[in-house]
Every structure is written in structure tokens, then in C-alpha cells.
Design an enzyme around this catalytic site. Structure first.
Site, mmCIF file in Angstrom:
data_model
loop_
_atom_site.group_PDB
_atom_site.id
_atom_site.type_symbol
_atom_site.label_atom_id
_atom_site.label_comp_id
_atom_site.label_asym_id
_atom_site.label_seq_id
_atom_site.Cartn_x
_atom_site.Cartn_y
_atom_site.Cartn_z
ATOM 1 N N GLU A 135 0.846 -1.187 0.000
ATOM 2 C CA GLU A 135 0.000 0.000 0.000
ATOM 3 C C GLU A 135 0.887 1.244 0.000
ATOM 4 O O GLU A 135 1.883 1.275 0.732
ATOM 5 C CB GLU A 135 -0.905 0.048 1.238
ATOM 6 C CG GLU A 135 -2.017 1.059 1.046
ATOM 7 C CD GLU A 135 -2.991 1.155 2.232
ATOM 8 O OE1 GLU A 135 -4.065 1.686 2.027
ATOM 9 O OE2 GLU A 135 -2.652 0.706 3.319
ATOM 10 N N MET A 272 0.303 -2.752 8.814
ATOM 11 C CA MET A 272 -0.342 -2.826 7.496
ATOM 12 C C MET A 272 -1.279 -4.019 7.448
ATOM 13 O O MET A 272 -0.893 -5.143 7.767
ATOM 14 C CB MET A 272 0.759 -2.925 6.425
ATOM 15 C CG MET A 272 0.231 -3.131 5.020
ATOM 16 S SD MET A 272 -0.749 -1.696 4.457
ATOM 17 C CE MET A 272 -1.949 -2.537 3.419
ATOM 18 N N GLU A 273 -2.491 -3.734 6.968
ATOM 19 C CA GLU A 273 -3.593 -4.694 7.077
ATOM 20 C C GLU A 273 -3.645 -5.759 5.984
ATOM 21 O O GLU A 273 -4.740 -6.173 5.591
ATOM 22 C CB GLU A 273 -4.909 -3.913 7.064
ATOM 23 C CG GLU A 273 -5.291 -3.274 5.706
ATOM 24 C CD GLU A 273 -4.823 -1.839 5.524
ATOM 25 O OE1 GLU A 273 -3.825 -1.448 6.158
ATOM 26 O OE2 GLU A 273 -5.453 -1.118 4.735
ATOM 27 N N ASN A 274 -2.510 -6.249 5.482
ATOM 28 C CA ASN A 274 -2.558 -7.299 4.465
ATOM 29 C C ASN A 274 -3.521 -8.395 4.931
ATOM 30 O O ASN A 274 -3.465 -8.825 6.082
ATOM 31 C CB ASN A 274 -1.178 -7.904 4.267
ATOM 32 C CG ASN A 274 -0.120 -6.840 4.134
ATOM 33 O OD1 ASN A 274 -0.148 -6.071 3.202
ATOM 34 N ND2 ASN A 274 0.763 -6.767 5.115
ATOM 35 N N GLU A 307 -6.085 -2.506 12.594
ATOM 36 C CA GLU A 307 -5.780 -3.349 11.429
ATOM 37 C C GLU A 307 -6.837 -4.432 11.230
ATOM 38 O O GLU A 307 -7.202 -4.742 10.100
ATOM 39 C CB GLU A 307 -4.385 -3.974 11.558
ATOM 40 C CG GLU A 307 -3.238 -2.972 11.699
ATOM 41 C CD GLU A 307 -3.243 -1.843 10.682
ATOM 42 O OE1 GLU A 307 -3.749 -2.030 9.555
ATOM 43 O OE2 GLU A 307 -2.741 -0.743 11.022
ATOM 44 N N HIS A 310 -9.817 -3.353 9.333
ATOM 45 C CA HIS A 310 -9.604 -3.334 7.882
ATOM 46 C C HIS A 310 -9.925 -4.676 7.219
ATOM 47 O O HIS A 310 -10.153 -4.721 6.010
ATOM 48 C CB HIS A 310 -8.141 -3.021 7.568
ATOM 49 C CG HIS A 310 -7.764 -1.569 7.635
ATOM 50 N ND1 HIS A 310 -8.503 -0.570 7.059
ATOM 51 C CD2 HIS A 310 -6.680 -0.958 8.185
ATOM 52 C CE1 HIS A 310 -7.882 0.592 7.258
ATOM 53 N NE2 HIS A 310 -6.777 0.388 7.946
ATOM 54 N N GLU A 329 -9.436 4.289 6.251
ATOM 55 C CA GLU A 329 -8.654 4.719 7.399
ATOM 56 C C GLU A 329 -9.491 5.405 8.475
ATOM 57 O O GLU A 329 -9.306 5.168 9.662
ATOM 58 C CB GLU A 329 -7.492 5.609 6.961
ATOM 59 C CG GLU A 329 -6.497 4.904 6.036
ATOM 60 C CD GLU A 329 -5.914 3.618 6.629
ATOM 61 O OE1 GLU A 329 -6.106 3.356 7.826
ATOM 62 O OE2 GLU A 329 -5.273 2.868 5.861
#
Ligand code: BES
Ligand code: ZN
Length: 864
Positions: A135, A272-274, A307, A310, A329
Site C-alpha cells: 500500500e 499494514m492490514e494485508n 488493522e 480493515h 482509514e
């Protein structure tokens, strides 16, 4: 530089349906190779295929049509547009097609795309892991792809990894085999993902320990550096409780079979919300029972909550384009408060929302250089720049306002409808409003558009009249601007007004929407001595300006704390905004602040102290600094005495947070007894005759350095080198800027850029030097000299944060001109808005200081 070629979104004539992606990182040679097979759908006949690719060497491109006929197109790469264009000899007919490519690139240390992370093995050897950060627009740095959030596809990912390393991706492993002819390697195949966007794809190869649990049939693991598994326990517990909570709240279960949370040694953002493989900076997930501070521990819970939100908001339903980033966000930020409140009700996290999120958002959004929540963006550097306080904090604030306006049940129903209707798809902001409008029957779209499509927010000016027991309130709106000058655009908002009164200070007695410039509200049964206040609980995203008579009535309610904390809070903050705008004087503010000496609420102090910190840059290079410090020390004396140095059994969480905040500020304000005691505690801790609580370490390190010289500096560096935990290293590194010696400060700046400090942390070390009066100028000079290195090292948020922090505290027009000129000569794509905001702030500072200097100087002199 970007911009000479016009940026465009990818054409939709050919779109991906499925990728088979094969990646082989070489953790010794520090390169990677890979290939990808994309199953495509050709929507209309075409003879070019355009997708994204950046900094990849691409070879062997073939395209096969539905009949199995393969061709080798001519391939053009545009470094500027980050695209790969295939020119086909034979046009493709509508229907299915396939494209195959091979590619290779170095594993850089830039913390984007597929990159390398350095770590030290337990045996002391320096080694590398590989991790991804895609991202917003960096998947294209790992493999050629349609790198836009709306171009969703399914993925089969395969990783080649050394036999003894952990290899992870979004999905669980489906099978593994030995790499043909190389027994030290294995090939790991992962199950097919659901349909998803490229920016949440992730892969990690490295050495990690893990701990695990199961929650709702989902296997949850936390991966940590070797030997630190237990430090993942707190995050694991949080995740295990949050998943079922979100399942209930969002109305659907987490859709993947596993969820991994992993601490990555080099990591640009917080987390990071992978999907299925959430990556974290170590300090945002690892918690040690003894060495982690209370504030950090709370923050880790919040980051996990953010996270995991998300996984639904962002991953299952994704914004159609980055203009709607705030849907991700802002919403995740809001949901993180919900989940943290659910897990730890004693954190009183919704009160902290006001000091942590709401007040900062109001401050930023009063700048003329702010931007609307929904903001048109095109090229990648513009996209990077909107991961800012407006998308996050203002986004969360307007959602909270709407949540209050609709009520929890209608809000939840609408949001569930939205998620159900758009699952595995993409949305515009309007789609959320439509669902909420359906569930509530209220005019959500009309109200909310005024908040998300316009920059800024209103200040509501009120006055009152009395008719017996009826109080008639006149309320009118105009844009709230930091410089206090009128707004040329004449904007208006649909403002949900709410009222409370002294009869029941924490209840809303009346609600109405202000949709015109001015309205009149009649409140019945208000006694002659009753006060009426707007915006109880600070839920509405606006400020209120009261006439002196109304303010006067609040005074005793503030002193006796009959008025709820958040209301006291917003009165202080609104007044401070008036001071900045020149509608009230700084001296008035300092006088009012003194009536808070008996205050004991964390949020109120947090607000008061952030206002005082905001004055500091104005005064730092003047003769008023010492008298100002004396004033601040005086203000904190009572609360400091009450709190002491030691945590007490059974005290509230907010008290535990307040103590270190008070002590840290007393250190900043050079309170000699505090400096001495902090140093004593530190020395006792070093000698093993006492313990220095993790909550107090930051302040104590700064105290030691403030009083110290070269010997203390060297001692701190030694402690830094010995520290195992990143949180501890950071505490020390961020304290280094407190040393009162220009020569040593210069060595701190050099240290910041050395191999000893991770790239993601060095920004904050430099900022700590700049925050020292003696280091302010030094750091800016250092930045100008090293600008090229720093720009290459950081793209995006870290760079923007750095240039903003280094420049915004200047206080003269000459400085503004100098800074402006510097950035004209040295363009910083991705930090442009931050620079404009800095310039605006410098000019605000200059006007403010000029306006209030005389009176302030007299007042502070007389305080002593
Ligand atoms: N999606 C972001 C991470 C991100 C930020 C990616 C900027 C690309 C550019 C993630 O969900 C996030 O918001 N992380 C926050 C932490 C959070 C608790 C506020 C962050 O990194 O600051
Ligand atoms: Zn986020």
C-alpha cells in the site's frame, strides 16, 4: 519529478481475474526473481495491454488468446507512469486471455515493494529477511500487475524459501516440495485467496518464532523475532477477542481460514492490514510485561484493533479509488476505539479519543492548506500524501458524529447492509451513505457530504436571550480558520447541534440540525442561574464561540468539575483556537489555564499541555522562555504532588497515563527537583538498587541528558547499543536530542543517519534534536545539507513528517520565505501539502507572536 506526463488510471479494456505469482527472494544475494501468469478478461477487442510495473526488469512476455495462440508483444516500460505496455501484433478478441511475464529486481532497503530487512541472529550474525509493503502503489515494485484497488482478482502465490526459514503469505500453505536440484530450498504453495486488491497482498520469508491460538475456527498466530514469542502474547489475546467482537459488530465472520500478525524489523508505517498476514513495526505489537510502558501497551491494543477492522472495512469492501481512502482509514480508526473500549473498558478510550484524535483534527483542518476528506488524487505521490490527519482523524471524527446522530443500532444496521451489499467489491463514499440512509431513514447523504466534500469545519457563534424560563439561543456558522480571517468561500455545513445544561450536565437536552447560516433554538425550563452549553461530549466536529456572559456562567462548573471532563476540555481547546486566531489573547488563555490547577483528568491535562506546547515554539528563542517555563512548572505543581512518582495499587488507567505525562512535561520545563529525582531513579536502576518503571524511562533519560555532558551522552549510547528491545532503543534514541551541547547534538544527527539506527526511526531522532532550542537551527541546516540522501531514503509519510516537524516551529516571515525558496529549489513530491501547511503555520506563528508579545511578556514577568 512527476508531472511532465499526465497520469491516468489504467484502461479497463483488459482486466485481471486471477494471478499465479511465483517469487524467489535470494536472502544472501539480495535480489529476487519471479514470474506471473495472469488470467485476463478482454472486455472489448484490443491491441494493447497496459498494467503497472516499476523498477522491475521484465523479460519473456507472452500473451495467449482463448484459442491457445501465443504471441510475443513488444513491451514498453514507462518509469514515469510506472506502467508496462504490451503492443500486440494480433489484436485480442473479447473473452479470456493469458499473459505471462518473468521479472527480477534487487531487494532494496527502501521498505516498499518486496524488500529486505536486517536483523541479528541470536548468535550475533547479521542476516536478512524479505517482506512486502504494497500500500498504496508498490505492489508494482514486486510484480507486474493491475495495481489499483478496484482491479480485484484471486491469487495463487508460491514462494521459494530456504528450508529452515518461515515463509508466509495471505493464505495458509496448500503444499510444499523440495526445490528441484537444491535441497537447501523448498517451494511453498499457498491456497487461493478470495478476490482482493493488490495492495493487501503480502509475503514474508525469514526467521521468526510464533505463538498461536484459535478463535472462531480461525487459527491466529503472532510471529516475533527469535526468542521473543511471549512478547506476542498481548497482541494474540487482543486479536483472539477482537475477531468474534467484529464478527458480531460487522455482521459477518472473518472470511479467511487463518490470521497471522507479524513483527517486521524494518517497517515504514505502524502496521499494514494485508489480508490474513498483518505486518507490524515491532514497537506496535511486541509487549513485554516489565519493559513496555502503559501507553505503548494501550497503543498496541489499538493498532491490532485498527488493522483487524480493515479485514472488513478495506479488504472485504474496498474503496474504488484512493479519493475514498478515508473509508478505510477513518473507519478503521473509529472501529479501533470501539474494539479497544470493548476489550479494556477501564481505558476510557472514548475520552482519549477527544485528546488523541479530535483535537488534532480540528487544529489541522483549520489551516487554509487542509483538504477535503474526499480528495481527488492521481499520481502515486499524491496518493501517499493523503494518509494524513484528515483521512484518519477527521475521518474518524465525522463517523463518530454520524454514529451519535443516527444512534448505535441504526448505524450498525446500515453498516452491515453496506458490507453485505458490497462484499468482495468496491465502493464510493456515497455507497456508505446510501446504506446508512436506508437503515435510518435520515438524510445521511446531504448532511455528510458537507463534511466530506468541503475543507474545514464551522465555528458556531452563539448568543442567548431569556423569556421567563425559556432560553432562546441564536446560533450561526462560518468556517473556522486558524488565522481568524473571514472565509472567501462562504461555506456552510449541516451541523448537528446538541445542547446540555447545568440541570443534567452530561445529558443532551435538545438536538437540531443547523442547515442555514443562522438558526434560533428555544429551550424550555431553564432556570435563571443555569448554564447552557453546546456540543456536550465534544461529538460534533465544530467549535463554539460563546459571548462573555455565557462563558462566565461556566466558571464555577469548571472549578467544581460539575461540568463533564470532555466539556471542560472542549471549552479550553476552543478558547485556545480563538487565541491563535487573534480573537482572544494568549494572556487570557494563561489566566484561564490557572483555574485548572486542581484538575485531575488525563484528557483535560492532555489538552492543556498540548496548548502550552503549541506556545513553546513562539517563545523558545525569546527572553520569555524561562518565565514561561516557570509558569508551566507552577501550573503542574499540585497535580504532580498528588500523583507522586509511583504507581498506586488500584489507581485508574488514566491516572497511570497522567503521571508520566506530567513528569515528562516537568522535565521539559526544566523543573530542577523533577530532573534531580528522575536522575536519582535512573542511577538507582542502573546500580540495581531500585527500579525505574517503564512509564518513567523516557522522561528520566531526557532528565539525565539535560543535566549531563559527554559522559552521560556516552553512557546513553552504550545503553542504546545494549538494549534488546526496540521500544527501549527508541526511548533512548529519542532522548538524545535533549543534550544541551551543540557539538553533541551534531553527533546525534550523524548518529541518526548511521547504521546503528533503523531508517524508520532516524526521522524521530532528528525530530528530537530539532525540538531542542539549541538544536532547532542545527537540524534544519543538517536537513538542507543532507536533503538528497534523506529524500532517497524516505518517500511518503516519513519524509513529510520530517520536513514538517523541522520547519513548522519557525516564527518569522523571513524564515517562511527561506523555507519556501528551499522547497522551490528542491521539490519534495509526496510532501508538498505538508510543506504548505508548515509555511502557513510559520506565518501564523509570526503574526501571533507579534500580536501578543508585549502583553505576554508583561504577564509572565508579573507571574514570577
Ligand atoms: N493502511 C495503513 C498502513 C499504511 C499507511 C500504508 C500509510 C501505506 C501508507 C494501516 O492500516 C494504518 O493505518 N496504520 C497506522 C497505524 C494505526 C494504528 C493508526 C500507521 O501506520 O500509522
Ligand atoms: Zn489503517
Amino acid at each position: 519529478m512527476t508531472g511532465s506526463v499526465e497520469f491516468q488510471r489504467l484502461p479497463k479494456t483488459v482486466v485481471p481475474r486471477h494471478y499465479a505469482l511465483y517469487l524467489h527472494p535470494d536472502l544472501v544475494g539480495l535480489t529476487f526473481t519471479g514470474h506471473v501468469i495472469c488470467d485476463l478478461e478482454v472486455k472489448s477487442q484490443c491491441s494493447t495491454i497496459v498494467c503497472n510495473s516499476a523498477e522491475l526488469e521484465v523479460t519473456e512476455v507472452t500473451v495467449t488468446d482463448a484459442n491457445g495462440v501465443t504471441q510475443r508483444p513488444a513491451v514498453e516500460l514507462s518509469a514515469e507512469l510506472e506502467t508496462l505496455t504490451c503492443r500486440l501484433q494480433q489484436p485480442l478478441a473479447p473473452g479470456a486471455a493469458q499473459m505471462r511475464l518473468k521479472f527480477a529486481a534487487p531487494l532494496t532497503d527502501k521498505m516498499r515493494g518486496l524488500y529486505r530487512c536486517k536483523y541479528t541472529s541470536p548468535s550475533g550474525e547479521e542476516r536478512f529477511a524479505a517482506a512486502t509493503q504494497f500500500e498504496a502503489t508498490d505492489a508494482r515494485r514486486c510484480f507486474p500487475c493491475w495495481d489499483e484497488p478496484a482491479l480485484k482478482a484471486t491469487f495463487d502465490i508460491t514462494l521459494v524459501a530456504p528450508r529452515d526459514r518461515v515463509a508466509l503469505s495471505n493464505m495458509p500453505v496448500s503444499r510444499e516440495e523440495e526445490y528441484p536440484g537444491r535441497p537447501e530450498l523448498r517451494v511453498v504453495h499457498f491456497a487461493t485467496t478470495p478476490i482482493m486488491s493488490t495492495y493487501i497482498i503480502a509475503c514474508v520469508v525469514g526467521e521468526f518464532d510464533h505463538i498461536e491460538t484459535t478463535s472462531d475456527n480461525v487459527c491466529i498466530r503472532v510471529y516475533t523475532p527469535l526468542g521473543k514469542g511471549e512478547m506476542g502474547r498481548f497482541a494474540l489475546d487482543c486479536a483472539a477477542k477482537i475477531l468474534p467482537y467484529y464478527k458480531g459488530y460487522f455482521g459477518s465472520a472473518y472470511p479467511l481460514p487463518k490470521l497471522d500478525l507479524i513483527a517486521i524489523p524494518d517497517f515504514a508505517s505502524g502496521a499494514m492490514e494485508n489480508w490474513g498476514l498483518v505486518t507490524f513495526r515491532e514497537t506496535c505489537i511486541l509487549v513485554d510485561p516489565v519493559n513496555t510502558s502503559t501507553a505503548r501497551r494501550q497503543f498496541c491494543a489499538q493498532v491490532v484493533g485498527h488493522e483487524l477492522a480493515h479485514m472488513w472495512f478495506g479488504n472485504l469492501v474496498t474503496m474504488e479509488w484512493w479519493t475514498h481512502l478515508w473509508l478505510n482509514e477513518g473507519y478503521a480508526e473509529f472501529a479501533m476505539y470501539l474494539s479497544t473500549d470493548y476489550l479494556f473498558p477501564h481505558y476510557k478510550i472514548w475520552m482519549q479519543f477527544v485528546s488523541e484524535c479530535y483535537m488534532g483534527a480540528l487544529a489541522t483542518d483549520s489551516l487554509r492548506t487542509s483538504h477535503p476528506i474526499e480528495v481527488p488524487v492521481s499520481n502515486p505521490s499524491e496518493v501517499d500524501e493523503i494518509f494524513d490527519g484528515i483521512s484518519y482523524d477527521k475521518g474518524a471524527c465525522v463517523i463518530r458524529m454520524l454514529h451519535e446522530f443516527l444512534g448505535h443500532e441504526a448505524f450498525k444496521r446500515g453498516m452491515n447492509l453496506y458490507l453485505k451489499r458490497h462484499q468482495f467489491g468496491n465502493t464510493f463514499t456515497e455507497d456508505l451513505w446510501a446504506a446508512l440512509e436506508e437503515s435510518s431513514g435520515r438524510p445521511v447523504r446531504d448532511v455528510m457530504s458537507t463534511w466530506t466534500r468541503q475543507t474545514g469545519y464551522p465555528v458556531v457563534r452563539v448568543s442567548e436571550r431569556r423569556e421567563g424560563t425559556t432560553r432562546i439561543i441564536t446560533a450561526s456558522q462560518r468556517r473556522c480558520l486558524a488565522d481568524g480571517k473571514p472565509d472567501a468561500d462562504d461555506q456552510m455545513w449541516m451541523v448537528p447541534l446538541s445542547f446540555s445544561s447545568s440541570q443534567s450536565p452530561s445529558e443532551t437536552i435538545h438536538k437540531v440540525i443547523l442547515s442555514e447560516r443562522t438558526t434560533e433554538v428555544r429551550l424550555e425550563n431553564i432556570g435563571p442561574d443555569d448554564w447552557v452549553k453546546l456540543n456536550p461530549g465534544a461529538v460534533g466536529f465544530y467549535r463554539v464561540q460563546y459571548p462573555p456572559e455565557m462563558l462566565e456562567q461556566f466558571k464555577s462548573a469548571i472549578a467544581t468539575k460539575v461540568m463533564p471532563a470532555l466539556d471542560r476540555n472542549s471549552l479550553v481547546d476552543d478558547l485556545f483556537a480563538l487565541v491563535q486566531a487573534g480573537d482572544s489573547s494568549t494572556v487570557d488563555f494563561l489566566r484561564l489555564a490557572r483555574s485548572f490547577v486542581d484538575e485531575d483528568e488525563f484528557t483535560v491535562w492532555s489538552c492543556l499541555l498540548s496548548s502550552l506546547r503549541r506556545l513553546w515554539p513562539l517563545l523558545q528563542h525569546t527572553e520569555m522562555l524561562e518565565p514561561f517555563h516557570a509558569y508551566c512548572r507552577q501550573l503542574l505543581r499540585t497535580i504532580h504532588k498528588r500523583l507522586g512518582w509511583q504507581q498506586r495499587e488500584g489507581e485508574g488507567h488514566m491516572t497511570t497515563l497522567l503521571r508520566p505525562m506530567v513528569i515528562a512535561h516537568l522535565v521539559s520545563f526544566n523543573d530542577q527537583p523533577t530532573l534531580a529525582e528522575a536522575e536519582r531513579l535512573f542511577r538507582a536502576h542502573q546500580e540495581g538498587t531500585g527500579t525505574l518503571h517503564a512509564d518513567l524511562r523516557s522522561a528520566a533519560y531526557r532528565a539525565v541528558l539535560k543535566r549531563g555532558g559527554k559522559a552521560e551522552f556516552d553512557m546513553m549510547l552504550k545503553l542504546y547499543r545494549e538494549a534488546e528491545m526496540l521500544e527501549e532503543k527508541n526511548r533512548i534514541a529519542h532522548a538524545l536530542g535533549s543534550i544541551p551541547d551543540p557539538e553533541l547534538l551534531t553527533s546525534v544527527l550523524e548518529f541518526a543517519l548511521s547504521d546503528e539506527v533503523r531508517a524508520q526511526e532516524s526521522v524521530f531522532v532528528m525530530i528530537s534534536v530539532s525540538a531542542n532550542r539549541l538544536g532547532h537551527e542545527l537540524t534544519w541546516d543538517f536537513y538542507k545539507r543532507n536533503c538528497q540522501i534523506l529524500c532517497d531514503r524516505y518517500k511518503g509519510r516519513l519524509l513529510a513528517q520530517l520536513v514538517k516537524s523541522l520547519t513548522e516551529d519557525f516564527t518569522t516571515e523571513e524564515r517562511a520565505l527561506e523555507v519556501e525558496q528551499f522547497f522551490v529549489e528542491h521539490p519534495h513530491p509526496g510532501a508538498e501539502r505538508s510543506i504548505l501547511q508548515s509555511l502557513e503555520t510559520i506565518r501564523l506563528n509570526a503574526a501571533w507572536l507579534q500580536r501578543d508579545r508585549q502583553a505576554l511578556s508583561e504577564y509572565l514577568a508579573q507571574c514570577q
